[in-house]
Design a protein around this motif. Structure first.
Motif, PDB file in Angstrom:
ATOM      1  N   THR A  17      26.667  46.902  19.656  1.00 42.98           N
ATOM      2  CA  THR A  17      25.864  48.115  19.820  1.00 42.98           C
ATOM      3  C   THR A  17      26.623  49.102  20.707  1.00 42.98           C
ATOM      4  O   THR A  17      27.509  48.720  21.470  1.00 42.98           O
ATOM      5  CB  THR A  17      24.501  47.804  20.459  1.00 42.98           C
ATOM      6  OG1 THR A  17      24.714  47.223  21.758  1.00 42.98           O
ATOM      7  CG2 THR A  17      23.714  46.822  19.601  1.00 42.98           C
ATOM      8  N   LEU A  18      26.239  50.349  20.637  1.00 40.30           N
ATOM      9  CA  LEU A  18      26.882  51.394  21.423  1.00 40.30           C
ATOM     10  C   LEU A  18      26.060  51.803  22.639  1.00 40.30           C
ATOM     11  O   LEU A  18      26.411  52.765  23.320  1.00 40.30           O
ATOM     12  CB  LEU A  18      27.118  52.629  20.541  1.00 40.30           C
ATOM     13  CG  LEU A  18      28.099  52.448  19.383  1.00 40.30           C
ATOM     14  CD1 LEU A  18      28.173  53.714  18.551  1.00 40.30           C
ATOM     15  CD2 LEU A  18      29.477  52.070  19.912  1.00 40.30           C
ATOM     16  N   GLY A  19      24.986  51.087  22.894  1.00 42.34           N
ATOM     17  CA  GLY A  19      24.162  51.434  24.048  1.00 42.34           C
ATOM     18  C   GLY A  19      23.334  52.675  23.774  1.00 42.34           C
ATOM     19  O   GLY A  19      22.884  52.920  22.649  1.00 42.34           O
ATOM     20  N   ASN A  20      23.104  53.488  24.812  1.00 48.04           N
ATOM     21  CA  ASN A  20      22.300  54.701  24.693  1.00 48.04           C
ATOM     22  C   ASN A  20      23.167  55.820  24.110  1.00 48.04           C
ATOM     23  O   ASN A  20      24.004  56.404  24.796  1.00 48.04           O
ATOM     24  CB  ASN A  20      21.758  55.107  26.062  1.00 48.04           C
ATOM     25  CG  ASN A  20      20.856  56.327  25.979  1.00 48.04           C
ATOM     26  OD1 ASN A  20      20.475  56.744  24.892  1.00 48.04           O
ATOM     27  ND2 ASN A  20      20.539  56.894  27.128  1.00 48.04           N
ATOM     28  N   VAL A  21      22.967  56.117  22.824  1.00 44.92           N
ATOM     29  CA  VAL A  21      23.762  57.153  22.161  1.00 44.92           C
ATOM     30  C   VAL A  21      22.979  58.443  21.973  1.00 44.92           C
ATOM     31  O   VAL A  21      23.539  59.432  21.490  1.00 44.92           O
ATOM     32  CB  VAL A  21      24.261  56.648  20.791  1.00 44.92           C
ATOM     33  CG1 VAL A  21      25.154  55.437  20.964  1.00 44.92           C
ATOM     34  CG2 VAL A  21      23.098  56.335  19.852  1.00 44.92           C
ATOM     35  N   THR A  52      24.414  62.178  21.289  1.00 48.37           N
ATOM     36  CA  THR A  52      24.043  62.791  20.012  1.00 48.37           C
ATOM     37  C   THR A  52      23.482  64.188  20.230  1.00 48.37           C
ATOM     38  O   THR A  52      23.800  65.124  19.489  1.00 48.37           O
ATOM     39  CB  THR A  52      23.016  61.913  19.284  1.00 48.37           C
ATOM     40  OG1 THR A  52      23.562  60.608  19.069  1.00 48.37           O
ATOM     41  CG2 THR A  52      22.632  62.523  17.948  1.00 48.37           C
ATOM     42  N   ALA A  53      22.641  64.335  21.264  1.00 45.42           N
ATOM     43  CA  ALA A  53      22.077  65.651  21.576  1.00 45.42           C
ATOM     44  C   ALA A  53      23.154  66.646  21.992  1.00 45.42           C
ATOM     45  O   ALA A  53      23.001  67.860  21.800  1.00 45.42           O
ATOM     46  CB  ALA A  53      21.026  65.516  22.680  1.00 45.42           C
ATOM     47  N   MET A  54      24.247  66.136  22.537  1.00 44.92           N
ATOM     48  CA  MET A  54      25.351  67.004  22.962  1.00 44.92           C
ATOM     49  C   MET A  54      26.315  67.304  21.812  1.00 44.92           C
ATOM     50  O   MET A  54      27.286  68.054  22.000  1.00 44.92           O
ATOM     51  CB  MET A  54      26.112  66.350  24.112  1.00 44.92           C
ATOM     52  CG  MET A  54      25.265  66.148  25.373  1.00 44.92           C
ATOM     53  SD  MET A  54      26.095  65.106  26.601  1.00 44.92           S
ATOM     54  CE  MET A  54      27.532  66.108  26.981  1.00 44.92           C
ATOM     55  N   GLY A  55      26.063  66.696  20.636  1.00 47.49           N
ATOM     56  CA  GLY A  55      26.923  66.940  19.482  1.00 47.49           C
ATOM     57  C   GLY A  55      27.968  65.877  19.242  1.00 47.49           C
ATOM     58  O   GLY A  55      28.917  66.108  18.488  1.00 47.49           O
ATOM     59  N   PHE A  56      27.792  64.714  19.893  1.00 44.91           N
ATOM     60  CA  PHE A  56      28.737  63.604  19.713  1.00 44.91           C
ATOM     61  C   PHE A  56      27.977  62.362  19.243  1.00 44.91           C
ATOM     62  O   PHE A  56      27.637  61.484  20.045  1.00 44.91           O
ATOM     63  CB  PHE A  56      29.470  63.302  21.027  1.00 44.91           C
ATOM     64  CG  PHE A  56      30.280  64.440  21.559  1.00 44.91           C
ATOM     65  CD1 PHE A  56      31.543  64.695  21.052  1.00 44.91           C
ATOM     66  CD2 PHE A  56      29.773  65.270  22.537  1.00 44.91           C
ATOM     67  CE1 PHE A  56      32.293  65.754  21.536  1.00 44.91           C
ATOM     68  CE2 PHE A  56      30.514  66.326  23.028  1.00 44.91           C
ATOM     69  CZ  PHE A  56      31.780  66.574  22.517  1.00 44.91           C
ATOM     70  N   PRO A  57      27.659  62.272  17.957  1.00 47.93           N
ATOM     71  CA  PRO A  57      26.899  61.105  17.463  1.00 47.93           C
ATOM     72  C   PRO A  57      27.730  59.824  17.512  1.00 47.93           C
ATOM     73  O   PRO A  57      28.972  59.863  17.482  1.00 47.93           O
ATOM     74  CB  PRO A  57      26.574  61.503  16.018  1.00 47.93           C
ATOM     75  CG  PRO A  57      27.654  62.468  15.634  1.00 47.93           C
ATOM     76  CD  PRO A  57      27.994  63.212  16.892  1.00 47.93           C
TER      77      PRO A  57
END
Length: 270
Positions: free
Chosen positions: A190-194, A198-203
């Protein structure tokens, strides 16, 4: 094949060949005698026809006779040939002697984690024994793959380490990698809290990592290892942060001459 068995097989072949040669010579002598009797008769009678039939039936050794003569060779014990290998290092040293620190250093995980991994991968890696040989255990397949992935060893070196064939090493690495992808990728990795990234534009981003120079005084020994590309002495600070800029991991102390990829590999391998 043992030397005694090889000698027996060779003697059987020689004796059988001698018997076949003598058999063929005797048949040639009998056939030649029949030909002379036929030439002495001017008229071909019914008796001659019977002789021709007898001649055609006995002109050479039959298939059954040859098979009976060659049966001596088939009596030699047959054995499957294989190279001598040893698994003592794995069975007696790694499994029974190594502690967690040695497991971490060589396999990048503790023994209890390794056993849990084997249980999870068992449905995809377990094989049935055959009449030819016993199947490679799940633990053996997994440990071969982990060793090859953790160490810069060749297939030949891993083969000697675990007492298996070189092709078996390659097959084990591919089988374990495929099993991890199919059974564990969605469950464990898992990638943890993404959401923040994602909200910053880095999914699909779980963190941001980078390194920086920390200036130091020149060491008394191996000073050249600490000179960076800007010309002064330093060590590397590697840091990982979340989407709010909070540090989640810090590693420091590597000489500046060490490549960033090596620092990253050693930081997160345990």
């Amino acid at each position: 094949m043992e030397p005694a068995q090889l000698k027996t097989a060779v003697m059987n072949i020689v004796n059988t060949s001698r018997i076949l040669v003598q058999f063929m010579l005797n048949q040639d002598q009998k056939n030649e005698a029949r030909r002379r009797r036929r030439r002495q008769r001017s008229d071909k009678s019914d008796e001659d026809m019977d002789m021709d039939t007898e001649f055609s039936q006995t002109a050479g050794p039959g298939a059954l006779e040859i098979m009976l003569l060659m049966g001596q060779i088939l009596s030699v014990e047959r054995r499957f040939w294989a190279r001598e290998t040893s698994t003592d290092w794995w069975d007696r040293i790694v499994l029974q002697v190594w502690d967690d620190s040695q497991w971490l250093q060589n396999f990048r995980m503790r023994k209890v984690t390794f056993m849990e991994l084997c249980d999870l991968l068992s449905p995809a890696l377990k094989r049935q024994n055959t009449k030819m040989r016993a199947a490679l255990t799940v633990e053996k397949r997994v440990v071969i793959a982990l060793w090859k992935l953790a160490m810069p060893d060749s297939y030949r070196s891993v083969r000697n380490q675990f007492g298996v064939g070189k092709s078996t090493v390659g097959a084990a690495v591919m089988q374990v990698a495929k099993a991890i992808t199919e059974l564990l990728l969605q469950k464990v990795v898992t990638l943890g809290n993404v959401d923040g990234f994602t909200a910053m534009g880095f999914p699909n981003c779980g963190g941001a990592i980078d390194g920086t120079h920390i200036p130091i005084l020149a060491p008394e020994h191996q000073g050249t290892q600490y000179i960076n590309r800007k010309g002064y002495f330093s060590v590397v600070l590697e840091a990982l942060v979340d989407h709010k800029g909070r540090f989640t991991n810090i590693n420091m102390g590597w000489p500046r001459r060490v490549h960033d990829a090596r620092i990253f590999r050693h930081t997160y391998s345990v």
